[in-house]
Design an enzyme around this catalytic site. Structure first.
Site, mmCIF file in Angstrom:
data_model
loop_
_atom_site.group_PDB
_atom_site.id
_atom_site.type_symbol
_atom_site.label_atom_id
_atom_site.label_comp_id
_atom_site.label_asym_id
_atom_site.label_seq_id
_atom_site.Cartn_x
_atom_site.Cartn_y
_atom_site.Cartn_z
ATOM 1 N N ASP A 197 35.365 100.882 18.156
ATOM 2 C CA ASP A 197 34.547 101.987 18.664
ATOM 3 C C ASP A 197 33.179 101.974 18.002
ATOM 4 O O ASP A 197 33.044 101.568 16.847
ATOM 5 C CB ASP A 197 35.273 103.311 18.387
ATOM 6 C CG ASP A 197 34.679 104.460 19.171
ATOM 7 O OD1 ASP A 197 33.910 104.212 20.123
ATOM 8 O OD2 ASP A 197 34.973 105.621 18.829
ATOM 9 N N HIS A 247 27.704 96.301 23.082
ATOM 10 C CA HIS A 247 28.955 95.611 23.428
ATOM 11 C C HIS A 247 28.842 94.116 23.117
ATOM 12 O O HIS A 247 29.784 93.500 22.631
ATOM 13 C CB HIS A 247 29.294 95.807 24.911
ATOM 14 C CG HIS A 247 29.557 97.250 25.267
ATOM 15 N ND1 HIS A 247 30.351 98.067 24.501
ATOM 16 C CD2 HIS A 247 29.131 98.016 26.305
ATOM 17 C CE1 HIS A 247 30.401 99.280 25.051
ATOM 18 N NE2 HIS A 247 29.662 99.269 26.136
ATOM 19 N N LEU A 282 48.401 82.798 15.428
ATOM 20 C CA LEU A 282 48.068 84.233 15.533
ATOM 21 C C LEU A 282 48.283 84.647 16.982
ATOM 22 O O LEU A 282 47.838 83.955 17.904
ATOM 23 C CB LEU A 282 46.599 84.475 15.154
ATOM 24 C CG LEU A 282 46.076 85.902 15.426
ATOM 25 C CD1 LEU A 282 46.657 86.901 14.412
ATOM 26 C CD2 LEU A 282 44.550 85.955 15.362
HETATM 27 C C1 FPP Z 1 33.789 101.321 22.320
HETATM 28 O O1 FPP Z 1 32.443 101.605 22.032
HETATM 29 C C2 FPP Z 1 33.933 99.968 22.783
HETATM 30 C C3 FPP Z 1 34.257 99.600 24.055
HETATM 31 C C4 FPP Z 1 34.521 100.570 25.126
HETATM 32 C C5 FPP Z 1 34.338 98.203 24.474
HETATM 33 C C6 FPP Z 1 34.804 97.227 23.451
HETATM 34 C C7 FPP Z 1 34.262 95.898 23.820
HETATM 35 C C8 FPP Z 1 33.870 94.940 22.961
HETATM 36 C C9 FPP Z 1 34.039 95.069 21.517
HETATM 37 C C10 FPP Z 1 33.190 93.693 23.407
HETATM 38 C C11 FPP Z 1 33.958 92.816 24.283
HETATM 39 C C12 FPP Z 1 35.334 92.566 23.832
HETATM 40 C C13 FPP Z 1 35.981 91.433 24.106
HETATM 41 C C14 FPP Z 1 37.388 91.275 23.710
HETATM 42 C C15 FPP Z 1 35.300 90.355 24.787
HETATM 43 P P1 FPP Z 1 31.720 102.787 22.791
HETATM 44 O O2 FPP Z 1 30.958 102.202 23.920
HETATM 45 O O3 FPP Z 1 32.705 103.837 23.195
HETATM 46 O O4 FPP Z 1 30.765 103.302 21.658
HETATM 47 P P2 FPP Z 1 30.223 104.795 21.457
HETATM 48 O O5 FPP Z 1 31.428 105.659 21.190
HETATM 49 O O6 FPP Z 1 29.336 104.660 20.248
HETATM 50 O O7 FPP Z 1 29.473 105.169 22.703
#
Ligand code: FPP
Length: 248
Positions: free
Chosen positions: A26, A43, A137
């Site tokens: 997050d 992201h 893994l």
């Molecule tokens: C939460 O941050 C994160 C996500 C919804 C997406 C997670 C994706 C990645 C880490 C990149 C791609 C992953 C792979 C496996 C290729 P948020 O957008 O909710 O952050 P915020 O709460 O600060 O708005």
């Protein structure tokens, strides 16, 4: 400040590493906002943390790593952000598949995968097949996943199996219910990490984390790496896990 290598040797002295680590990644959006950048840039940097954490998990000898990459609720984000996340997933697979296979990482996807389309859906199928033989893994990527929906699916399967006579309702127990979840065969997480300081579970593995140790890291996901993973594990190693019993 101790670096990752020092923390790794401290972990080895302290004893057993968790067998299964799950992470709610997050804070990508906030990381981007702090830099006045569009959310997809957060992201994209989060993808680098995925690579760092996978490598860290291999080095530490973790058996199973589960990452919450995209929730069922995330489909409701603006279409442009959903598209960016899907193309990032495809890019991650394109870039990392060979490396993951050579590192011995078996990649699986768990969630409502029939909602994925086009290149992302094809890439998912490809990497699952390519890494199926790996065993160093086990990397579980939760995509289009929601725990309540997963549990409702299990309830439906229980009812069907009772109706068809393959399950006796009187003998339904934790194991029989667990066998009807998407995570069947996967041990429950020992440690669940959530980054960015939020103190929520957000519909992730609700059944499976009944006795999981929780670690909330203040670090935003794009800044989370091997060092931060090892700090969480060192903290876990100090815990006294009693599973509802008393220490003897
Ligand atoms: C939460 O941050 C994160 C996500 C919804 C997406 C997670 C994706 C990645 C880490 C990149 C791609 C992953 C792979 C496996 C290729 P948020 O957008 O909710 O952050 P915020 O709460 O600060 O708005």
């Amino acid at each position: 400040m101790a670096d990752a290598a020092e923390l790794l040797s401290q972990m080895r002295v302290h004893g057993a590493v968790p067998r299964h680590v799950a992470i709610i990644m997050d804070g990508n959006g906030r990381w981007a906002r702090e830099r006045m950048l569009p959310r997809p840039v957060g992201h994209r940097n989060g993808m680098k943390s995925v690579r760092a954490v996978v490598e860290g998990a291999i080095e530490a000898g973790i058996e199973v790593l589960s990452l919450f990459a995209f929730s069922k609720e995330n489909w409701q984000r603006p279409a442009i952000e959903v598209a960016a996340l899907m193309s990032l997933l495809e890019e991650y697979i394109q870039r990392e598949a060979d490396e993951l296979e050579s590192q011995g990482v078996q990649v699986r996807f768990l969630g409502e995968l029939d909602r994925l389309q086009g290149p992302a859906a094809q890439a998912v199928e490809r990497i699952v097949a390519q890494t199926a033989h790996c065993s160093r893994l086990k990397l579980n990527l939760f995509v289009s996943y929601g725990s309540r929906a997963e549990m409702l699916g299990a309830v439906r399967r229980v009812v069907q199996d009772v109706q068809s006579g393959t399950l006796n309702l009187a003998t339904l127990d934790d194991a029989a219910f667990g066998d009807r979840l998407l995570t069947t065969g996967i041990p429950d997480p020992d440690l669940l990490i959530r980054t960015s300081g939020e103190q929520r579970i957000s519909n992730f593995l609700l059944w499976q984390i009944a006795y999981t140790e929780l670690f909330i890291s203040p670090v935003l996901w794009p800044d989370f790496g091997r060092r931060e993973l090892y700090e969480a594990i060192l903290d876990y190693q100090k815990r006294d896990r009693r599973f509802g019993r008393v220490a003897v």
